[in-house]
Design a protein around this motif. Structure first.
Motif, PDB file in Angstrom:
ATOM      1  N   PRO A 145      16.443  64.843  23.052  1.00 34.52           N
ATOM      2  CA  PRO A 145      17.579  64.158  23.662  1.00 34.52           C
ATOM      3  C   PRO A 145      18.872  64.929  23.431  1.00 34.52           C
ATOM      4  CG  PRO A 145      17.103  63.210  21.529  1.00 34.52           C
ATOM      5  CD  PRO A 145      16.071  64.268  21.754  1.00 34.52           C
ATOM      6  N   GLN A 146      19.934  64.484  24.046  1.00 36.51           N
ATOM      7  CA  GLN A 146      21.240  65.124  23.860  1.00 36.51           C
ATOM      8  C   GLN A 146      21.799  64.802  22.472  1.00 36.51           C
ATOM      9  OE1 GLN A 146      23.799  64.246  27.119  1.00 36.51           O
ATOM     10  NE2 GLN A 146      25.523  65.416  26.333  1.00 36.51           N
ATOM     11  N   SER A 147      21.526  63.584  21.997  1.00 37.57           N
ATOM     12  CA  SER A 147      21.941  63.200  20.657  1.00 37.57           C
ATOM     13  C   SER A 147      20.873  62.321  20.038  1.00 37.57           C
ATOM     14  CB  SER A 147      23.292  62.486  20.688  1.00 37.57           C
ATOM     15  OG  SER A 147      23.194  61.289  21.413  1.00 37.57           O
ATOM     16  N   LEU A 148      20.858  62.307  18.710  1.00 36.09           N
ATOM     17  CA  LEU A 148      19.793  61.625  17.986  1.00 36.09           C
ATOM     18  C   LEU A 148      20.350  61.121  16.665  1.00 36.09           C
ATOM     19  CD1 LEU A 148      16.710  61.031  17.836  1.00 36.09           C
ATOM     20  CD2 LEU A 148      16.425  63.314  16.859  1.00 36.09           C
ATOM     21  N   ILE A 149      20.103  59.853  16.391  1.00 33.92           N
ATOM     22  CA  ILE A 149      20.501  59.272  15.113  1.00 33.92           C
ATOM     23  C   ILE A 149      19.232  58.838  14.381  1.00 33.92           C
ATOM     24  CG2 ILE A 149      21.793  57.443  13.954  1.00 33.92           C
ATOM     25  CD1 ILE A 149      23.660  57.376  16.379  1.00 33.92           C
ATOM     26  N   GLY A 194      15.251  60.046   5.484  1.00 33.03           N
ATOM     27  CA  GLY A 194      13.823  59.918   5.208  1.00 33.03           C
ATOM     28  C   GLY A 194      12.956  59.810   6.454  1.00 33.03           C
ATOM     29  N   GLY A 195      13.589  59.609   7.594  1.00 39.55           N
ATOM     30  CA  GLY A 195      12.841  59.468   8.849  1.00 39.55           C
ATOM     31  C   GLY A 195      12.467  60.823   9.450  1.00 39.55           C
ATOM     32  N   ILE A 196      11.783  60.769  10.588  1.00 41.83           N
ATOM     33  CA  ILE A 196      11.361  61.977  11.286  1.00 41.83           C
ATOM     34  C   ILE A 196      12.259  62.186  12.509  1.00 41.83           C
ATOM     35  CG2 ILE A 196       9.481  63.162  12.490  1.00 41.83           C
ATOM     36  CD1 ILE A 196       7.537  61.361  10.948  1.00 41.83           C
ATOM     37  N   SER A 197      12.810  63.377  12.628  1.00 40.18           N
ATOM     38  CA  SER A 197      13.617  63.732  13.802  1.00 40.18           C
ATOM     39  C   SER A 197      12.753  64.580  14.724  1.00 40.18           C
ATOM     40  CB  SER A 197      14.849  64.535  13.379  1.00 40.18           C
ATOM     41  OG  SER A 197      15.620  63.838  12.423  1.00 40.18           O
ATOM     42  N   ILE A 198      12.752  64.243  16.005  1.00 38.28           N
ATOM     43  CA  ILE A 198      11.940  64.980  16.971  1.00 38.28           C
ATOM     44  C   ILE A 198      12.813  65.393  18.149  1.00 38.28           C
ATOM     45  CG2 ILE A 198       9.926  64.965  18.495  1.00 38.28           C
ATOM     46  CD1 ILE A 198       8.749  62.765  16.711  1.00 38.28           C
ATOM     47  N   ILE A 199      12.826  66.677  18.419  1.00 43.62           N
ATOM     48  CA  ILE A 199      13.609  67.230  19.529  1.00 43.62           C
ATOM     49  C   ILE A 199      12.653  68.016  20.423  1.00 43.62           C
ATOM     50  CG2 ILE A 199      15.573  68.659  20.185  1.00 43.62           C
ATOM     51  CD1 ILE A 199      16.595  68.315  17.275  1.00 43.62           C
ATOM     52  N   ASN A 200      12.788  67.816  21.724  1.00 47.26           N
ATOM     53  CA  ASN A 200      11.846  68.402  22.672  1.00 47.26           C
ATOM     54  C   ASN A 200      12.501  69.414  23.605  1.00 47.26           C
ATOM     55  OD1 ASN A 200       9.518  66.604  22.003  1.00 47.26           O
ATOM     56  ND2 ASN A 200      10.987  65.056  22.686  1.00 47.26           N
ATOM     57  N   CYS A 201      11.731  70.414  23.985  1.00 45.18           N
ATOM     58  CA  CYS A 201      12.197  71.395  24.964  1.00 45.18           C
ATOM     59  C   CYS A 201      11.091  71.721  25.954  1.00 45.18           C
ATOM     60  CB  CYS A 201      12.665  72.672  24.276  1.00 45.18           C
ATOM     61  SG  CYS A 201      14.344  72.543  23.644  1.00 45.18           S
ATOM     62  N   MET A 244      10.789  66.532   9.135  1.00 48.26           N
ATOM     63  CA  MET A 244      10.235  65.471   8.297  1.00 48.26           C
ATOM     64  C   MET A 244      11.235  65.131   7.194  1.00 48.26           C
ATOM     65  SD  MET A 244       7.461  65.450   9.983  1.00 48.26           S
ATOM     66  CE  MET A 244       6.371  64.374   9.052  1.00 48.26           C
ATOM     67  N   ASP A 245      11.180  63.878   6.718  1.00 52.17           N
ATOM     68  CA  ASP A 245      12.047  63.470   5.600  1.00 52.17           C
ATOM     69  C   ASP A 245      13.491  63.918   5.855  1.00 52.17           C
ATOM     70  OD1 ASP A 245      12.291  64.253   2.051  1.00 52.17           O
ATOM     71  OD2 ASP A 245      12.786  62.415   3.133  1.00 52.17           O
ATOM     72  N   SER A 246      14.024  63.558   7.003  1.00 53.86           N
ATOM     73  CA  SER A 246      15.367  64.008   7.404  1.00 53.86           C
ATOM     74  C   SER A 246      16.411  63.617   6.364  1.00 53.86           C
ATOM     75  CB  SER A 246      15.735  63.410   8.763  1.00 53.86           C
ATOM     76  OG  SER A 246      14.819  63.824   9.757  1.00 53.86           O
ATOM     77  N   LYS A 296      21.673  59.342   8.982  1.00 52.75           N
ATOM     78  CA  LYS A 296      22.462  58.330   8.262  1.00 52.75           C
ATOM     79  C   LYS A 296      21.878  58.066   6.878  1.00 52.75           C
ATOM     80  CE  LYS A 296      25.210  57.597  11.719  1.00 52.75           C
ATOM     81  NZ  LYS A 296      26.590  58.156  11.660  1.00 52.75           N
ATOM     82  N   PRO A 297      22.738  57.979   5.862  1.00 55.96           N
ATOM     83  CA  PRO A 297      22.255  57.757   4.496  1.00 55.96           C
ATOM     84  C   PRO A 297      21.588  56.393   4.326  1.00 55.96           C
ATOM     85  CG  PRO A 297      24.621  58.228   4.537  1.00 55.96           C
ATOM     86  CD  PRO A 297      24.184  58.086   5.942  1.00 55.96           C
TER      87      PRO A 297
END
Lengths: 112, 112
Positions: free
Chosen positions: A8-12, A16-23, A78-80, A111-112
């Motif tokens: 996505p253009q932005s991601l929150i 501890g969560g997983i962030s996923i960015i696609n191309c 992982m574990d952002s 976010k903490p």
């Protein structure tokens, strides 16, 4: 014109969560796919990269998944952590001349 | 750890003036690049340089732009007559005879 579509253009994400960015890419002439991390006011820093003959590459908390048939690749964090908050760019290395074609970027906020 | 350096970090100039942005690539690297990033947008390729000549240039890199490697260490980008739309971050990058491309911290060019 070569294009790379990033989402996505932005991601929150919570700590501890997983962030996923696609191309997604169009041109099969690319043969190296790096991800860059950029903090405000700084230059892009090489984070992790993959060749298309490999389906996955992992370095610490960062993993690239590559789907050659779908012409897609993604970055998983992982574990952002709050320190991961930055803009992430996927890119493709165009073998003729070696220029990088960048995606539009994803602004990640953890976010903490 | 070797790194790409750029000077100045910020350059303010008036429209129509000439500017020279300077870069010192990593010493054993062979390929050199300039990219630009307009605020909030993606990183765009300008020009690649190898073996003392331009190997590829983008549509952005018109006759107002030139690059030079005057000695064994410096790599410069000159804009002959700046326009308002040249305001951006300009990044120099270099790589050895592999795929990994390393970016400098950038020069913020402001044209008034």
């Amino acid at each position: 014109q070569q294009q790379v579509k990033q989402s996505p253009q932005s991601l929150i994400v919570q700590k501890g969560g997983i962030s996923i960015i696609n191309c997604a890419y169009e041109n099969t002439a690319f043969d190296y796919f790096p991800w860059y991390q950029q903090f405000p006011g700084k230059g892009p820093a090489l984070l992790i990269a993959i060749r298309p003959d490999v389906s996955e590459k992992k370095e610490g908390r960062f993993t690239i998944s590559f789907n050659k048939s779908a012409k897609q690749f993604s970055l998983h964090i992982m574990d952002s952590q709050p320190g991961d908050s930055a803009t992430y760019f996927c890119a493709e290395f165009y073998n003729q001349g070696g220029k990088l074609i960048f995606g539009q970027g994803t602004e990640l906020s953890v976010k903490p | 750890e070797p790194e790409v350096t750029q000077t100045p970090s910020h350059q303010v100039t008036q429209m129509g003036q000439e500017v020279i942005l300077r870069c010192v690539p990593i010493s054993n690297h062979l390929y050199f690049y300039w990219y630009r990033q307009i605020l909030g947008q993606k990183v765009e390729f300008l020009v690649s340089f190898y073996n003392n000549e331009i190997s590829e240039k983008s549509e952005i890199f018109d006759d107002q732009f030139s690059v030079e490697r005057p000695d064994g260490s410096n790599f410069t980008l000159k804009i002959r007559s700046t326009k308002l739309e040249d305001s951006a971050m300009y990044f120099c990058a270099s790589r050895p005879d592999t795929y990994e491309q390393y970016f400098g911290p950038g020069t913020r060019l402001t044209v008034t």
